[in-house]
Write a protein that holds these residues in place. Structure first.
Motif, PDB file in Angstrom:
ATOM      1  N   MET A  90       0.823  -1.212   0.000  1.00 53.63           N
ATOM      2  CA  MET A  90       0.000   0.000   0.000  1.00 53.63           C
ATOM      3  C   MET A  90       0.855   1.259   0.000  1.00 53.63           C
ATOM      4  N   SER A  91       1.972   1.207   0.719  1.00 57.20           N
ATOM      5  CA  SER A  91       2.824   2.397   0.819  1.00 57.20           C
ATOM      6  C   SER A  91       3.442   2.796  -0.508  1.00 57.20           C
ATOM      7  N   PHE A  92       3.620   1.809  -1.413  1.00 55.00           N
ATOM      8  CA  PHE A  92       4.251   2.093  -2.702  1.00 55.00           C
ATOM      9  C   PHE A  92       3.280   1.943  -3.879  1.00 55.00           C
ATOM     10  N   ARG A  93       1.996   1.861  -3.607  1.00 58.33           N
ATOM     11  CA  ARG A  93       1.013   1.647  -4.676  1.00 58.33           C
ATOM     12  C   ARG A  93       0.823   2.931  -5.485  1.00 58.33           C
ATOM     13  N   THR A  94       1.176   2.873  -6.768  1.00 54.00           N
ATOM     14  CA  THR A  94       1.097   4.055  -7.642  1.00 54.00           C
ATOM     15  C   THR A  94       0.176   3.864  -8.844  1.00 54.00           C
ATOM     16  N   GLU A  95      -0.300   2.635  -9.086  1.00 52.58           N
ATOM     17  CA  GLU A  95      -1.169   2.349 -10.232  1.00 52.58           C
ATOM     18  C   GLU A  95      -0.559   2.847 -11.555  1.00 52.58           C
ATOM     19  N   PRO A  96       0.646   2.378 -11.937  1.00 50.05           N
ATOM     20  CA  PRO A  96       1.297   2.889 -13.148  1.00 50.05           C
ATOM     21  C   PRO A  96       0.558   2.543 -14.434  1.00 50.05           C
ATOM     22  N   TYR A  97      -0.287   1.489 -14.398  1.00 50.33           N
ATOM     23  CA  TYR A  97      -0.989   1.070 -15.620  1.00 50.33           C
ATOM     24  C   TYR A  97      -2.463   1.477 -15.615  1.00 50.33           C
ATOM     25  N   GLY A  98      -2.851   2.257 -14.632  1.00 57.24           N
ATOM     26  CA  GLY A  98      -4.211   2.775 -14.573  1.00 57.24           C
ATOM     27  C   GLY A  98      -4.192   4.284 -14.466  1.00 57.24           C
ATOM     28  N   ASP A  99      -5.354   4.872 -14.254  1.00 55.94           N
ATOM     29  CA  ASP A  99      -5.389   6.335 -14.172  1.00 55.94           C
ATOM     30  C   ASP A  99      -4.903   6.848 -12.813  1.00 55.94           C
ATOM     31  N   GLY A 100      -4.933   5.982 -11.780  1.00 54.44           N
ATOM     32  CA  GLY A 100      -4.409   6.370 -10.467  1.00 54.44           C
ATOM     33  C   GLY A 100      -5.188   7.468  -9.783  1.00 54.44           C
ATOM     34  N   SER A 101      -6.442   7.691 -10.201  1.00 51.12           N
ATOM     35  CA  SER A 101      -7.213   8.805  -9.646  1.00 51.12           C
ATOM     36  C   SER A 101      -7.513   8.607  -8.166  1.00 51.12           C
ATOM     37  N   TRP A 102      -7.793   7.355  -7.763  1.00 51.43           N
ATOM     38  CA  TRP A 102      -8.109   7.114  -6.350  1.00 51.43           C
ATOM     39  C   TRP A 102      -6.873   7.378  -5.491  1.00 51.43           C
ATOM     40  N   ILE A 103      -5.727   6.871  -5.919  1.00 55.19           N
ATOM     41  CA  ILE A 103      -4.482   7.092  -5.172  1.00 55.19           C
ATOM     42  C   ILE A 103      -4.181   8.578  -5.075  1.00 55.19           C
ATOM     43  N   ALA A 104      -4.380   9.297  -6.183  1.00 53.30           N
ATOM     44  CA  ALA A 104      -4.102  10.738  -6.179  1.00 53.30           C
ATOM     45  C   ALA A 104      -5.034  11.478  -5.238  1.00 53.30           C
TER      46      ALA A 104
END
Length: 523
Positions: free
Chosen positions: A292-306
């Motif tokens: 979880m600490s390094f989850r960046t979603e490089p292959y998705g839009d990453g909107s939730w993480i952002a």
């Protein structure tokens, strides 16, 4: 310009200029903040995640290594505050008001809109607590602990000024008293002003929602301005009385009220489900912490993480100078190991239990009792979430009033700690800043908060708060290096002292041995 007042005047002027931009050009400021925020999320999110993990790893290293036995002060110093009072002050000065604000809203938001998987399900309920624990756990408190332990070490053990520039003495030397040090202090002041104004703005909105829910007071800028003015008068009076007076008593009262509120919800709510969720959440959090600490979603839009993880981590970094400086001030006499246990793990467990009680109860109402209106209210307006939640409990009015008082006191203690730290930095690290300086900063913060509420600029300033996390992350990474260098020098000195003491004791033994032998022969 008086060099002793340079930090005060420069930071004050820059703060007013920044706020003036928000008043006269709110759309431009919001557009700039939004663009900067998107740029950071899209290009530097990995840097924020990596920095926070480094801060946590560094704090753990300090606690378990040979440095853990070093005392934050002289070897004969002991803590000024009892541990319970100290922990209460940590919460009061940092995230107490945010815990009340997000206690129901955030877990429900994750339940309805999870980071992955299906929404409003058993899986999303587990993920909700798991990610809440990530955002409010050791990662957040490590940001505060890094600044706190570094400043406390150089302030109390090395006798340097109570200012963040002192932390960089091993790298800058006496330059901390000149332009480089003043630049650091000005930047710290600006980040504190931005952070506390945003937090108090949210607190004002929730208080306004509470009095509207309870007594039908109107929700508008006039009510909100009155709330800010009244609370400002209270916390200015409190800050003049000093830390050992007002802050100590208010922090103890905070803890009592928080335990009372949690106790009522725990007893009246789904008690067994709450405890199960608490332990399940800790287990899921510990098991998935690295991922979880390094989850960046490089292959998705990453909107939730952002929207959530990067935002929270950026927020904790932006708040670190304020909370860390205050934590340092109240931590004299503790060893580094004691400090890390008390400033990282105990508050994290407290935050976990708060969210387990409030969040699990809310999700239980929605999932098992069919109270879907609560989820809709969270999506509509998070400021009403807590009071709508209490409406499903017996003694709902009592619980709402208790929560209102708790928010009010957290509001006062947060502002009190902010003006105290601003006073210290403004007066070149004076550990006991003058009342006049604290009053000036209190009025400035109140005026800024009122302007933000009136102009609707809180969202823009919230974005600006996260934008400051990038330069602050760099500053804190350098702080790790500087603190390590200072501690290393200290252990060398201690080692030499212990060696000299050992030699002295050995020499004394050798001198005494012939005398004892002579006495033995005579006998």
């Amino acid at each position: 310009m008086n060099s002793n007042k340079a930090v005060f005047y420069i930071s004050l002027v820059l703060s007013l200029l920044f706020i003036s931009t928000g008043i006269f050009m709110p759309k431009h400021m919001e557009a700039f903040s939004t663009y900067s925020l998107e740029f950071i999320y899209n290009n530097l999110g990995w840097f924020i995640l990596g920095s926070v993990f480094i801060f946590f790893a560094f704090c753990m290293y300090l606690g378990i290594s040979k440095f853990g036995s070093i005392r934050l002060g002289d070897d004969t110093d002991r803590p000024e505050y009892r541990t319970a009072t100290w922990i209460g002050m940590l919460f009061s000065a940092s995230i107490g008001i945010s815990l009340v604000f997000w206690g129901v809203a955030e877990p429900v938001s994750y339940y309805v809109d999870p980071p992955f998987g299906s929404s409003s399900s058993e899986e999303s309920a587990k993920l909700a607590m798991q990610y809440v624990f990530l955002h409010w756990g050791v990662s957040a408190w490590a940001c505060y602990a890094l600044v706190g332990v570094s400043l406390a070490y150089f302030q109390f053990r090395k006798k340097l000024p109570s200012s963040l520039r002192s932390v960089f003495y091993p790298l800058l030397g006496n330059k901390i008293y000149r332009a480089p040090g003043k630049i650091i202090d000005v930047f710290v002041v600006l980040s504190i002003v931005i952070g506390i104004s945003t937090s108090l703005g949210f607190g004002t909105l929730q208080i306004n929602s509470g009095v509207n829910f309870l007594w039908d007071f109107p929700v508008n800028v006039y009510t909100q301005s009155i709330i800010i003015v009244c609370i400002t008068a209270i916390f200015i009076i409190a800050t003049i009385s000093g830390l050992k007076g007002a802050m100590k008593h208010l922090s103890n009262l905070n803890m009592i009220l928080a335990f009372a509120l949690i106790g009522f919800v725990l007893i009246l709510g789904p008690t067994q489900v709450i405890f199960k969720s608490f332990f399940q959440g800790i287990g899921d959090y510990a098991q998935n912490f690295i991922g979880m600490s390094f989850r960046t979603e490089p292959y998705g839009d990453g909107s939730w993480i952002a929207s959530w993880t990067l935002f929270y981590f950026g927020w904790w970094i932006a708040w670190a100078p304020l909370v860390g400086s205050f934590v340092a001030r109240i931590s004299k006499g503790r060893t580094i190991k004691e400090f890390m246990i008390g400033a990282v793990f105990i508050p994290s467990l407290g935050s976990f239990f708060w969210f387990a009680v409030m969040g699990t109860s809310a999700i239980h109402l929605i999932q098992n009792a069919g109270k879907t209106a609560l989820a809709q209210s969270v999506s509509t307006d998070v400021t009403f979430a807590l009071f709508n939640f209490f409406d499903y409990f017996p003694l709902s009015i009592f619980l709402s009033v208790l929560a209102m008082v708790l928010v009010l006191i957290f509001f006062i203690t947060s502002a009190n700690s902010a003006v105290f730290v601003l006073g210290m930095v403004s007066e070149n690290g004076n550990p006991n800043p003058s009342s006049l300086t604290k009053i000036v900063w209190g009025i400035v913060i109140a005026a800024i908060t009122i302007v933000l509420v009136i102009t609707g600029g809180l969202s823009g300033l919230q974005s600006a708060l996260v934008v400051t996390s990038i330069p602050l992350s760099i500053l804190m990474l350098v702080m790790c290096r500087s603190t390590y260098k200072g501690l290393q020098q200290d252990t060398v000195i201690i080692s030499h002292q212990e060696t000299n003491e050992t030699r002295s004791q050995t020499a004394n033994v050798k001198e005494d041995l012939p005398r004892k032998m002579k006495k033995s022969k005579k006998a």
